[in-house]
Structure formats: C-alpha cells, structure tokens
Design a protein around this motif. Structure first.
Motif: not given
Length: 317
Positions: A193-194, A146-147, A166-169
C-alpha cells in the motif's frame, strides 16, 4: 494525594505543596468527563504510579512530562486523546498499554522514554505522530496496528535497540527520518500500500540487510538508505523514476544493483562510497545522472564505466 477538580480539569498542583515527594496518584471516580490539565503532573519527580479512571477523556499536553520515576501507568478505557509530549522524558517508564478508545496520540508523546521496552498501541489511531517514540533506546519491537496510514517524521528516530517493526497493509506514507539512527533494525517489510518514503527514513540503520521497494513508490528520496552498511540486497521495481541524492551513500555491503528501465534520473552521489559495488546493470538506457554517482565503488574503477558515466552526466548538462 488529594486531586483538585477545577471544572472539567484535573490539576493537582493546587493541593500538593511539595510535588517532588508525591509517589503515587489515584484519580477518584467521578460521573462527569474530565481532562488531565496541561502540565498537570509536570516534574513530579518521585511519582512512580498513576491510575487514570474511565471518566478521564483527555490527557492534555505535557500531562506527565519529566516524571522521571514513573514506572506504571494505568490508562482508563474512555481516554480519546493523549496530547503532545504527555509522557515525554519519563525515563523510568518500561511499558505502556494505550487503550483502543484513544483516537489520536500527539507529537513527542513518549520522546526520550529511554527505559520503554513494550508498547501496545490503540487500534483506533490512524497515524504515528512526529517524534512519538524518538530516543526510546530500549524499545526492541513495535507493531503498528491496521488502520494507520502514516508514520510521521522522526517517529522512531534514534530507537537504537529497535530490531523489528511490523507495518500494516493500510500504510500509505513514511515521512522523513522516521527510522533515522535505528542502528539495530535488521528487517522491515514495506507493505504494498505504501506510496511515499521520505528523505533519510532509514539513514544510519547499519544492521538492515535487505529491502524491497513497493510498486507504488516512484521516488527514492535523498539519503533514504545512507549508511546502511549491512544492506546487501535492494529490489528496485520498474516504476521507479528517480533515485535521490546520496540515496545509498556508504552502503558497504551492496555488491550489485539493477537500474530499472523506468529510472530517468540518478542524483549526485547516489551510490557514493558503496565500496563493494561491483556490478551495475543498466536496463534503463534513457537516463541521466548527477556527479560522482558511483565514486569510490569497485565498479567505477573500470575506465569503461567511468566513460559511460561521463556520457550520462553530459545528458544532464
């Protein structure tokens, strides 16, 4: 071996007469912050292990590039920067733990580390740099912390064993060819968010089975899913405006697609060679299409559908 301290920089070449014979390096603890110099251990071909103490704050460009026997690296928790291609072509390196003190990783940092299987990324970075893990053929899973807001171009291209990611929000953008040639990638969940997916991002991901485009993405760029031969399901939302050239070229398992009403343009050969595509539902009526959009599909064998495509093509011309 003895480490030579030149001001603020660590450079072993001044004391190592035959760098090819050095097997292990332990940098001594010192009070002042130090930098491992540009290309400091370049081509130390027998080097197997490195212990980097807390007083080191930076590993400069090419610090350990081409150390083909390097298997173990212990990075101190005061390092803030690991610069471009620092560990590129370290073909024996199997795992790496990047401490949370690291705020930035450079381009091509682990490029062609073909034995790399496990990676723990720093929680303090905000992007995955260009070609960071390109050609890491043994990497099976990666978790992006995350970040992180951006995955740069070719960051994981040709990671042929990568199955899941695994991709962050926090993620906003995935640049071109980020996962190009990841032929074992089976699933990926794109975060809400993408807002940007670059060209060729999933090109050649032949095991990818389904994908859902986040609501913030309005353009599917050219060749985004080219050659995703197992892709059987694609969810397009009603904010998408453009489907780019060859976006779904040669997606052999795709059987149906719904074109949302928001779509205004479908570019040349967008669904070319999707041979099993039999059902195309046009919710959008106010659109134009490029040439050969549905060539070599089951749907296009119907004469009525051919005439319909010609009408849409005429709008563009």
């Amino acid at each position: 071996m003895i480490i030579y301290i030149d001001g603020e920089r660590i450079n072993p070449r001044t004391t190592a007469k035959d760098v090819s014979a050095v097997v292990s390096v332990e940098i001594p603890e010192l009070k002042a912050n130090k930098i491992i110099s540009y290309g400091a251990f370049h081509q130390f071909v027998s080097l197997r292990s490195v212990f980097i103490p807390d007083m080191v704050t930076e590993i400069a460009r090419g610090g350990f590039i081409g150390c083909k026997s390097l298997r173990y690296v212990d990075i101190g928790d005061k390092v803030e920067l690991i610069d471009n291609y620092a560990f590129a072509n370290c073909i024996a390196l199997e795992s790496i733990n990047i401490p949370d003190s690291v705020k930035r990783i450079g381009n091509e940092i682990f490029r062609n580390c073909i034995s790399l299987e496990e990676v723990k990324l720093s929680q303090s970075i905000n992007e995955i740099s260009k070609k960071a893990f390109e050609g890491c053929k043994s990497l099976k899973h990666i978790e992006i912390p995350e970040g992180v807001t951006k995955i740069c171009a070719n960051a994981f291209s040709m990671c042929t064993s990568l199955e899941t990611i695994t991709l962050p929000q926090s993620l906003i953008a995935i640049d071109k060819q980020a996962f190009y040639g990841c032929s074992s990638l089976k699933s990926v969940i794109l975060p809400k968010s993408l807002i940007h997916i670059g060209a060729d991002v999933f090109m050649g991901c032949k095991e990818l089975k389904n994908i859902s485009i986040p609501i913030g993405v309005e353009i599917i760029k050219s060749s985004t899913f080219w050659g995703c031969k197992s892709l059987s399901s694609i969810a397009l939302h009603d904010k998408i405006k453009t489907i780019g050239k060859r976006a779904f070229y040669n997606c052999l398992s795709l059987e149906s697609i719904v074109i949302p009403k928001s779509v205004l343009h479908i570019s040349d050969e967008a669904f070319f060679c999707c041979k099993n595509l039999s059902n195309v539902d046009f919710i959008s009526k106010d659109l134009c299409i490029g040439s050969r959009v549905f060539y070599s599909t089951n749907w296009y064998t119907d004469v009525k559908n051919q005439l319909f495509c010609r009408e849409l093509l005429a709008k563009q011309n």
